[in-house]
Design a protein around this motif. Structure first.
Motif, PDB file in Angstrom:
ATOM      1  N   ALA A  59       0.844  -1.199   0.000  1.00  0.00           N
ATOM      2  CA  ALA A  59       0.000   0.000   0.000  1.00  0.00           C
ATOM      3  C   ALA A  59       0.878   1.248   0.000  1.00  0.00           C
ATOM      4  O   ALA A  59       1.884   1.300   0.705  1.00  0.00           O
ATOM      5  CB  ALA A  59      -0.918   0.009   1.221  1.00  0.00           C
ATOM      6  N   LYS A  60       0.495   2.235  -0.783  1.00  0.00           N
ATOM      7  CA  LYS A  60       1.165   3.528  -0.762  1.00  0.00           C
ATOM      8  C   LYS A  60       0.513   4.470   0.239  1.00  0.00           C
ATOM      9  O   LYS A  60       1.135   5.427   0.695  1.00  0.00           O
ATOM     10  CB  LYS A  60       1.133   4.164  -2.153  1.00  0.00           C
ATOM     11  N   SER A  61      -0.754   4.205   0.540  1.00  0.00           N
ATOM     12  CA  SER A  61      -1.489   5.114   1.421  1.00  0.00           C
ATOM     13  C   SER A  61      -2.583   4.352   2.148  1.00  0.00           C
ATOM     14  O   SER A  61      -2.951   3.235   1.767  1.00  0.00           O
ATOM     15  CB  SER A  61      -2.087   6.276   0.623  1.00  0.00           C
ATOM     16  N   VAL A  62      -3.107   4.991   3.196  1.00  0.00           N
ATOM     17  CA  VAL A  62      -4.184   4.416   4.005  1.00  0.00           C
ATOM     18  C   VAL A  62      -5.275   5.458   4.187  1.00  0.00           C
ATOM     19  O   VAL A  62      -4.992   6.626   4.480  1.00  0.00           O
ATOM     20  CB  VAL A  62      -3.677   3.972   5.392  1.00  0.00           C
ATOM     21  N   ILE A  63      -6.528   5.042   3.997  1.00  0.00           N
ATOM     22  CA  ILE A  63      -7.681   5.847   4.393  1.00  0.00           C
ATOM     23  C   ILE A  63      -8.339   5.109   5.552  1.00  0.00           C
ATOM     24  O   ILE A  63      -8.846   3.997   5.386  1.00  0.00           O
ATOM     25  CB  ILE A  63      -8.676   6.048   3.237  1.00  0.00           C
ATOM     26  N   PHE A  64      -8.289   5.720   6.719  1.00  0.00           N
ATOM     27  CA  PHE A  64      -8.748   5.096   7.959  1.00  0.00           C
ATOM     28  C   PHE A  64     -10.080   5.725   8.345  1.00  0.00           C
ATOM     29  O   PHE A  64     -10.136   6.883   8.766  1.00  0.00           O
ATOM     30  CB  PHE A  64      -7.698   5.319   9.053  1.00  0.00           C
ATOM     31  N   LEU A  65     -11.166   4.987   8.150  1.00  0.00           N
ATOM     32  CA  LEU A  65     -12.512   5.496   8.398  1.00  0.00           C
ATOM     33  C   LEU A  65     -12.947   5.071   9.792  1.00  0.00           C
ATOM     34  O   LEU A  65     -13.338   3.917  10.020  1.00  0.00           O
ATOM     35  CB  LEU A  65     -13.479   4.965   7.340  1.00  0.00           C
ATOM     36  N   TYR A  66     -12.886   6.014  10.730  1.00  0.00           N
ATOM     37  CA  TYR A  66     -13.134   5.661  12.123  1.00  0.00           C
ATOM     38  C   TYR A  66     -14.575   5.919  12.521  1.00  0.00           C
ATOM     39  O   TYR A  66     -15.061   7.059  12.457  1.00  0.00           O
ATOM     40  CB  TYR A  66     -12.184   6.418  13.058  1.00  0.00           C
ATOM     41  N   GLN A  67     -15.244   4.855  12.958  1.00  0.00           N
ATOM     42  CA  GLN A  67     -16.673   4.892  13.276  1.00  0.00           C
ATOM     43  C   GLN A  67     -16.865   5.042  14.787  1.00  0.00           C
ATOM     44  O   GLN A  67     -17.103   4.071  15.512  1.00  0.00           O
ATOM     45  CB  GLN A  67     -17.352   3.627  12.756  1.00  0.00           C
ATOM     46  N   PHE A  68     -16.749   6.274  15.257  1.00  0.00           N
ATOM     47  CA  PHE A  68     -16.761   6.553  16.695  1.00  0.00           C
ATOM     48  C   PHE A  68     -18.115   6.187  17.308  1.00  0.00           C
ATOM     49  O   PHE A  68     -19.166   6.558  16.800  1.00  0.00           O
ATOM     50  CB  PHE A  68     -16.462   8.035  16.913  1.00  0.00           C
ATOM     51  N   GLY A  69     -18.067   5.462  18.415  1.00  0.00           N
ATOM     52  CA  GLY A  69     -19.283   5.062  19.117  1.00  0.00           C
ATOM     53  C   GLY A  69     -19.488   3.566  19.148  1.00  0.00           C
ATOM     54  O   GLY A  69     -20.137   3.039  20.045  1.00  0.00           O
ATOM     55  N   GLY A  70     -18.942   2.841  18.162  1.00  0.00           N
ATOM     56  CA  GLY A  70     -19.040   1.380  18.164  1.00  0.00           C
ATOM     57  C   GLY A  70     -20.205   0.849  17.354  1.00  0.00           C
ATOM     58  O   GLY A  70     -21.286   0.608  17.896  1.00  0.00           O
ATOM     59  N   PRO A  71     -20.032   0.618  16.036  1.00  0.00           N
ATOM     60  CA  PRO A  71     -21.119   0.069  15.216  1.00  0.00           C
ATOM     61  C   PRO A  71     -21.412  -1.386  15.569  1.00  0.00           C
ATOM     62  O   PRO A  71     -20.534  -2.120  16.021  1.00  0.00           O
ATOM     63  CB  PRO A  71     -20.580   0.202  13.786  1.00  0.00           C
ATOM     64  N   SER A  72     -22.641  -1.795  15.342  1.00  0.00           N
ATOM     65  CA  SER A  72     -23.084  -3.143  15.704  1.00  0.00           C
ATOM     66  C   SER A  72     -22.664  -4.163  14.649  1.00  0.00           C
ATOM     67  O   SER A  72     -23.211  -4.203  13.555  1.00  0.00           O
ATOM     68  CB  SER A  72     -24.602  -3.174  15.868  1.00  0.00           C
ATOM     69  N   HIS A  73     -21.696  -4.999  14.995  1.00  0.00           N
ATOM     70  CA  HIS A  73     -21.225  -6.032  14.072  1.00  0.00           C
ATOM     71  C   HIS A  73     -22.313  -7.045  13.737  1.00  0.00           C
ATOM     72  O   HIS A  73     -22.455  -7.479  12.602  1.00  0.00           O
ATOM     73  CB  HIS A  73     -20.012  -6.744  14.669  1.00  0.00           C
ATOM     74  N   ILE A  74     -23.118  -7.387  14.742  1.00  0.00           N
ATOM     75  CA  ILE A  74     -24.136  -8.424  14.559  1.00  0.00           C
ATOM     76  C   ILE A  74     -25.311  -7.944  13.703  1.00  0.00           C
ATOM     77  O   ILE A  74     -26.083  -8.739  13.173  1.00  0.00           O
ATOM     78  CB  ILE A  74     -24.627  -8.949  15.936  1.00  0.00           C
ATOM     79  N   ASP A  75     -25.428  -6.642  13.515  1.00  0.00           N
ATOM     80  CA  ASP A  75     -26.490  -6.091  12.672  1.00  0.00           C
ATOM     81  C   ASP A  75     -25.992  -5.618  11.319  1.00  0.00           C
ATOM     82  O   ASP A  75     -26.778  -5.106  10.520  1.00  0.00           O
ATOM     83  CB  ASP A  75     -27.176  -4.922  13.397  1.00  0.00           C
ATOM     84  N   MET A  76     -24.691  -5.812  11.049  1.00  0.00           N
ATOM     85  CA  MET A  76     -24.141  -5.336   9.784  1.00  0.00           C
ATOM     86  C   MET A  76     -23.357  -6.412   9.037  1.00  0.00           C
ATOM     87  O   MET A  76     -23.717  -6.813   7.940  1.00  0.00           O
ATOM     88  CB  MET A  76     -23.250  -4.109  10.030  1.00  0.00           C
ATOM     89  N   PHE A  77     -22.259  -6.901   9.651  1.00  0.00           N
ATOM     90  CA  PHE A  77     -21.308  -7.741   8.926  1.00  0.00           C
ATOM     91  C   PHE A  77     -21.127  -9.147   9.492  1.00  0.00           C
ATOM     92  O   PHE A  77     -20.411  -9.958   8.903  1.00  0.00           O
ATOM     93  CB  PHE A  77     -19.934  -7.047   8.894  1.00  0.00           C
ATOM     94  N   ASP A  78     -21.735  -9.439  10.620  1.00  0.00           N
ATOM     95  CA  ASP A  78     -21.602 -10.777  11.222  1.00  0.00           C
ATOM     96  C   ASP A  78     -22.958 -11.202  11.777  1.00  0.00           C
ATOM     97  O   ASP A  78     -23.119 -11.482  12.965  1.00  0.00           O
ATOM     98  CB  ASP A  78     -20.538 -10.750  12.326  1.00  0.00           C
TER      99      ASP A  78
END
Length: 471
Positions: A59-78
């Motif tokens: 990678a030459k660069s990083v875009i770090f998208l920080y989701q402050f507050g804590g998104p719900s993994h069980i309602d989105m991606f797991d």
């Protein structure tokens, strides 16, 4: 697999560093006849060996998208559709473009680009408060205490971007590290957003203006009409001469850091490339609309423009606060009658489904995704069990991180959680390991030593790269 730390060790290098520290403890260099030049030569050799063992950058660069507050993994991606009603939630999973990966029905656009994504479903730690958990997420180092009042201090570790600026800075008159559009905090400013003991010079370029406003610009990059860049440089040179001739007391570390920070700022003032990167008016209304006319959406567009210009690390914060309501962060406990699922359906999920797929599609179309690592994560997930307010509470024991581009596999899942998404059951990953992976992908040895505030050598990461997600 997570690559063992030993596989990065260059025996001679670490032996040299360990032996020097040991010599100092047992009586000093003079006992063995080591002079300062010999020590410096050994240090130089160690630095060279450190460079030799650095991984090949993907990678030459990083875009770090920080989701402050804590998104719900069980309602989105797991999601766990077979779990009991009080756990599985109100949303249903849908298939995606990635074979075998299902995500929330409320993320239909994201479902179409999941073939570009790796999900780590086995992230975990034990910090239950936002500030310490966020410090952990933003630095890859565990905080000393799980205390909501944790404040920044020189004893705490720097942000990823500051480490990158210290070890692998951009050579042009561009910032290596940019953070936008807020400084985040929960009661107190969240630690881990700046350079800490690395010094002010390595702080991010903070952009705390709303890029969604029609008059958005950075006036700092526009000199007054009666002051040319050359005249400004001349004034700075005169100031430095006067400082030297005044026999001023030796500068403190903070003052020296400010001097270096000013020098960087002066260089950026004369950078047409940087001014153009921040010129959002150069983008068509159609492109800006696709990202979403929100501070977060336009900040993600700015992140794309910055990495295109040559910036190496951009952190974009979803919200300035933990929130739990429309227009704020992901801390959806259901307090004050503001229930989690309706709020997520109206605000958090639509914004995510608009901005994140657009960013990934644009990076791909512009040939930037292969060299740009995108990390989407919060400080923890949400409880598997729905609370009495029909919402979910903090849950650091298991959560999901999304990565794409920059050398990671596409359409891939690493790690597994149990039947209720409560705990990892396979390939657990800690924030330390994620930090090591980010550095590794950037071509930085994750076990490089830097010097803490008390001059102790410390590692930039105590974790190990998750090599199984690397393409």
């Amino acid at each position: 697999m997570i690559l063992p730390k030993q596989s990065f060790a260059c025996t001679g290098f670490h032996a040299a560093r360990l032996s020097r520290r040991h010599l100092l403890k047992v009586g000093g260099l003079g006992l063995l006849g080591l002079s300062l030049p010999m020590l410096l030569q050994a240090e130089s050799l160690g630095t060279a060996r450190s460079a030799e063992r650095a991984p090949k950058p993907r990678a030459k660069s990083v875009i770090f998208l920080y989701q402050f507050g804590g998104p719900s993994h069980i309602d989105m991606f797991d999601m766990k559709p077979e779990a009991p009603e009080g756990i599985r939630g109100a949303h249903k999973p849908v298939s995606t473009k990635a074979n075998g990966i299902a995500i929330s029905e409320h993320l239909p656009r994201l479902a179409k680009v999941m073939d570009k994504v790796t999900l780590i479903r086995s992230m975990h730690h034990h910090m239950k408060n936002h500030n310490p958990a966020s410090y952990y997420a933003l630095t890859g180092h565990a905080p000393p205490v799980d205390d909501i009042t944790l404040r920044d201090s020189p004893e705490l570790f720097p942000a990823y971007g500051s480490v990158v600026d210290h070890l692998a800075p951009v050579s042009e008159a561009l910032p290596t590290f940019v953070a936008l559009p807020w400084v985040i905090g929960d009661g107190t400013i969240t630690p881990g957003q700046g350079a800490s003991f690395l010094g002010k010079k390595h702080d991010p370029l903070w952009v705390t203006r709303d890029p969604n406003k029609p008059d958005f610009k950075l006036p700092e990059f526009n000199l007054p009409a009666n002051l040319s860049y050359e005249r400004l440089i001349h004034r700075r040179s005169i100031q430095q001469i006067i400082d030297k001739q005044s026999s001023l007391p030796e500068h403190s570390a903070q003052a020296r850091g400010m001097d270096a920070y000013y020098e960087k700022a002066l260089a950026m003032l004369d950078s047409p490339k940087l001014r153009e990167a921040f010129n959002l008016s150069a983008e068509s209304d159609q492109v800006r609309d696709r990202y979403g006319r929100t501070p977060y959406g336009q900040s993600c567009l700015l992140a794309r423009r910055l990495v295109e210009a040559g910036t190496k690390f951009v952190t974009v914060y979803f919200s300035p606060n933990i929130g739990g309501d429309i227009g704020s962060g992901w801390d959806t406990h259901g307090n004050n009658g503001k229930k989690m699922f309706p709020i997520m359906e109206k605000y958090h999920l639509p914004m995510t489904d608009q901005t994140l797929p657009t960013l990934l599609e644009e990076l791909d179309q512009r040939g930037l995704l292969d060299t740009t690592l995108v990390v989407w994560m919060g400080e923890f997930g949400r409880t598997p069990k729905i609370n009495e307010k029909a919402s979910r509470d903090h849950w650091p024991d298991c959560y999901t991180v999304l990565l794409t581009g920059g050398g990671v596999k596409r359409g891939f899942v690493y790690g597994e959680s149990d039947k209720t998404a409560a705990h990892p059951t396979k390939d657990p990953v800690r924030p330390e390991d994620l930090a090591a992976t980010i550095y590794y992908l950037l071509g930085i040895d994750p076990h490089t030593e830097v010097y803490a505030a008390d001059k102790r050598p410390v590692l930039i990461s105590e974790g190990n790269p998750v090599t199984a997600i690397i393409a």
